[in-house]
Design a protein around this motif. Sequence first.
Motif, PDB file in Angstrom:
ATOM      1  N   ARG A 164       0.861  -1.189   0.000  1.00 20.86           N
ATOM      2  CA  ARG A 164       0.000   0.000   0.000  1.00 20.86           C
ATOM      3  C   ARG A 164       0.894   1.234   0.000  1.00 20.86           C
ATOM      4  O   ARG A 164       1.665   1.457   0.929  1.00 20.86           O
ATOM      5  N   LEU A 165       0.807   2.002  -1.085  1.00 24.63           N
ATOM      6  CA  LEU A 165       1.655   3.177  -1.231  1.00 24.63           C
ATOM      7  C   LEU A 165       1.344   4.190  -0.141  1.00 24.63           C
ATOM      8  O   LEU A 165       0.181   4.581   0.043  1.00 24.63           O
ATOM      9  N   ARG A 166       2.383   4.620   0.577  1.00 26.77           N
ATOM     10  CA  ARG A 166       2.153   5.617   1.626  1.00 26.77           C
ATOM     11  C   ARG A 166       2.888   6.923   1.371  1.00 26.77           C
ATOM     12  O   ARG A 166       2.575   7.945   1.990  1.00 26.77           O
ATOM     13  N   ASP A 167       3.880   6.906   0.471  1.00 24.57           N
ATOM     14  CA  ASP A 167       4.598   8.156   0.189  1.00 24.57           C
ATOM     15  C   ASP A 167       5.365   7.994  -1.119  1.00 24.57           C
ATOM     16  O   ASP A 167       5.800   6.893  -1.470  1.00 24.57           O
ATOM     17  N   THR A 168       5.506   9.084  -1.846  1.00 22.51           N
ATOM     18  CA  THR A 168       6.331   9.103  -3.048  1.00 22.51           C
ATOM     19  C   THR A 168       7.006  10.455  -3.149  1.00 22.51           C
ATOM     20  O   THR A 168       6.425  11.477  -2.761  1.00 22.51           O
ATOM     21  N   ARG A 169       8.222  10.472  -3.651  1.00 25.54           N
ATOM     22  CA  ARG A 169       8.966  11.723  -3.775  1.00 25.54           C
ATOM     23  C   ARG A 169      10.090  11.554  -4.787  1.00 25.54           C
ATOM     24  O   ARG A 169      10.569  10.444  -5.042  1.00 25.54           O
ATOM     25  N   ASP A 170      10.517  12.670  -5.357  1.00 31.14           N
ATOM     26  CA  ASP A 170      11.634  12.704  -6.298  1.00 31.14           C
ATOM     27  C   ASP A 170      12.859  13.272  -5.587  1.00 31.14           C
ATOM     28  O   ASP A 170      12.747  14.230  -4.806  1.00 31.14           O
ATOM     29  N   LEU A 171      14.006  12.690  -5.874  1.00 36.59           N
ATOM     30  CA  LEU A 171      15.249  13.116  -5.251  1.00 36.59           C
ATOM     31  C   LEU A 171      16.040  14.006  -6.206  1.00 36.59           C
ATOM     32  O   LEU A 171      15.793  14.037  -7.414  1.00 36.59           O
ATOM     33  N   GLU A 172      17.026  14.708  -5.660  1.00 35.58           N
ATOM     34  CA  GLU A 172      17.831  15.623  -6.474  1.00 35.58           C
ATOM     35  C   GLU A 172      18.628  14.889  -7.539  1.00 35.58           C
ATOM     36  O   GLU A 172      19.013  15.482  -8.548  1.00 35.58           O
ATOM     37  N   THR A 173      18.912  13.609  -7.345  1.00 31.73           N
ATOM     38  CA  THR A 173      19.640  12.834  -8.340  1.00 31.73           C
ATOM     39  C   THR A 173      18.766  12.451  -9.526  1.00 31.73           C
ATOM     40  O   THR A 173      19.257  11.910 -10.516  1.00 31.73           O
ATOM     41  N   GLY A 174      17.462  12.720  -9.434  1.00 32.65           N
ATOM     42  CA  GLY A 174      16.537  12.315 -10.473  1.00 32.65           C
ATOM     43  C   GLY A 174      15.848  10.999 -10.181  1.00 32.65           C
ATOM     44  O   GLY A 174      14.953  10.582 -10.938  1.00 32.65           O
ATOM     45  N   ALA A 175      16.247  10.323  -9.105  1.00 35.62           N
ATOM     46  CA  ALA A 175      15.608   9.058  -8.729  1.00 35.62           C
ATOM     47  C   ALA A 175      14.221   9.326  -8.140  1.00 35.62           C
ATOM     48  O   ALA A 175      13.964  10.392  -7.575  1.00 35.62           O
ATOM     49  N   THR A 176      13.359   8.332  -8.281  1.00 36.69           N
ATOM     50  CA  THR A 176      12.027   8.387  -7.685  1.00 36.69           C
ATOM     51  C   THR A 176      11.935   7.363  -6.564  1.00 36.69           C
ATOM     52  O   THR A 176      12.336   6.208  -6.738  1.00 36.69           O
ATOM     53  N   VAL A 177      11.420   7.790  -5.417  1.00 37.68           N
ATOM     54  CA  VAL A 177      11.269   6.910  -4.258  1.00 37.68           C
ATOM     55  C   VAL A 177       9.787   6.726  -3.966  1.00 37.68           C
ATOM     56  O   VAL A 177       9.020   7.696  -3.960  1.00 37.68           O
ATOM     57  N   ARG A 178       9.412   5.482  -3.727  1.00 39.45           N
ATOM     58  CA  ARG A 178       8.061   5.172  -3.262  1.00 39.45           C
ATOM     59  C   ARG A 178       8.188   4.282  -2.030  1.00 39.45           C
ATOM     60  O   ARG A 178       8.972   3.334  -2.032  1.00 39.45           O
ATOM     61  N   GLU A 179       7.427   4.602  -1.004  1.00 37.02           N
ATOM     62  CA  GLU A 179       7.426   3.794   0.213  1.00 37.02           C
ATOM     63  C   GLU A 179       6.101   3.061   0.327  1.00 37.02           C
ATOM     64  O   GLU A 179       5.039   3.646   0.095  1.00 37.02           O
ATOM     65  N   TYR A 180       6.194   1.763   0.682  1.00 34.39           N
ATOM     66  CA  TYR A 180       5.007   0.920   0.761  1.00 34.39           C
ATOM     67  C   TYR A 180       4.905   0.262   2.132  1.00 34.39           C
ATOM     68  O   TYR A 180       5.911  -0.192   2.688  1.00 34.39           O
ATOM     69  N   ASP A 181       3.700   0.199   2.641  1.00 29.63           N
ATOM     70  CA  ASP A 181       3.391  -0.684   3.756  1.00 29.63           C
ATOM     71  C   ASP A 181       2.991  -2.036   3.180  1.00 29.63           C
ATOM     72  O   ASP A 181       2.251  -2.106   2.180  1.00 29.63           O
ATOM     73  N   VAL A 182       3.468  -3.116   3.806  1.00 25.74           N
ATOM     74  CA  VAL A 182       3.190  -4.459   3.304  1.00 25.74           C
ATOM     75  C   VAL A 182       2.669  -5.318   4.448  1.00 25.74           C
ATOM     76  O   VAL A 182       2.915  -5.033   5.628  1.00 25.74           O
TER      77      VAL A 182
END
Length: 598
Positions: A164-182
């Motif tokens: 279950r997606l709980r957060d998403t954000r873009d980093l300065e390096t251009g990477a994308t982060v998504r955090e999930y509860d499982v």
Amino acid sequence: MRALLDRVRASPDSDCRCEATLDAGALRVAAADCPGGGALTAEPACRETLAAASRRHEPARIVVDAGGFERAFGEQAAALFTAAGRFAARAGDRDDRLAQRARRDPLAAAREATGRAGPVADLAAETGLGAVGAGIPEYDALLAHLGPSLADARVDPTPPRDGRLRDTRDLETGATVREYDVPDGVPVYHVLPPAYDLSRDEWRLLAAARRRLADGSVPDGEDAPGRAVRQVAGEHREVLADALRKHTRGFGVLEDLFADPRVSDVFASAPVADGPLRATVDGESVRTNVRFTERGASRLASRLRAETGRPFSRASPTLDATVDGLGGTGRVRVAGVTDPVSDGTGFAFRAHDADPFQLPDLVASGTLRPDAAGFLAEAVSRGAAVLFAGARGAGKTTLLGATLWALARETRLVTIEDTPELPVRALRADDRDVQALYAGEDTAGADVSMADALRTALRLGDGAVAVGEVRGEEASVLYEAMRVGASDATVLGTIHGEGAAGVRERVVADLGVDRSSFAATDLVVTAAETEAGRRVTRIEEVTADGDAAIFADEDGDGAAPTGRIARGNSHAVDALARPGETYGDVRSAVDARASQFR
């Protein structure tokens, strides 16, 4: 050792041009010249080649290199193709059609064979094809970790099932982060670096550019990655040059992880290929979708040796060092282990705060109460000798580093550490006079003990001295510095122990300092990890007769005044008075300091 003389190629009339080679338990598949690109989930001809190779080598995993970009499949895929190869070899004289189907479509063959009765079903059971196939509903379930061939790590691009997606954000390096509860309770930190958006042709160019760097076709230098890309692409491509630098001169996906200010720690447990990286994000332990390759761990170890100048090998199987400029952090501390003290190579990375803590920050976080912070800041500014005590991870070094900002701006400071952790650069940027000394047996080109470094510090002029950790023969030198130090010569250090009494026993019994010399310590500040977080639990003054708490944590809310100062009984306050000052004057100065933190 790589089985160079035992390669498996597709038959001449096959549509597949993959070439498989066993390397350290992994079946490495060169698929750059194959029309199907080694796509095990979609290309029957490539599956046929892999079934034959797996039957011969029985690999633990399969790594497909499709021209500069790799797909790493784990034990489940290796077991499927090994079982398919075995089944096909043994079923040929009974059912040639089904044997051929097992090579090109193992899952369909497994379902057909187990649905039959008699010898074919028995073969499916004996070779393991039936059991393995039953656990794989479709080829897309053979999830691969992806990554460029030149990278040290692979990522799983697929979000966790039931996550279950709980957060998403873009980093300065251009990477994308998504955090999930499982459902299993361990959150997943899913990072997708920007280079994974490159096309197959772009990865081929990167692989060619890397070969130019490796064979010396491009002279070494800061812009070598960019020149290598220009040579193979015929033009400058910033995205490709950045990716090449990141994965050959930098630290790869670690730069993305530490570009996230919420990430404080990253762990790669040995053997690294067996599990994902773990991380600490906002104080919470998570698992990532990233794992190092064994080759990547070896390359990372080589880069750390070059970066730090410290040995790291079987002859010197532990590493404790600091690297600069990794991601958005100022510095990252690296601890490494390798054979023979561990099962392969493993690492632990901890970020130093790019903006280091000062005492107001510790008050805001609840580590220190305002009156305790005011007392500590005034004592340090007046030349107190202070030991910061506590267990590992209690925050001793953070507390010491924050306290250094309380020194008068004109005070010269000499820091002594075996691994850089104190905020030397930040203090210098604030126009402070700071001389850093580093010691340790692993120091490149030198064997400088902490005691030798401390003796050198005492010859570098008057001022304050801060010792990163007191744990050996330097204790005697430190106490000599405390004994002869003038009232404006602050001496600070961290030490493992709890409370003044415990620290005294460690200094005397373990470190060989005379018991009477311990009285040169003015204050012992004890930090601890509590249920509420890191807290200063005691500030004790030391005298020739013993010690007494002037701040103590009685209610779990941090160290509060015990009343000793208010009653006029504090030897430390008396000793802090400058010529012409009274005990009351020092109390007033402490109160004025404390008001700054409220």
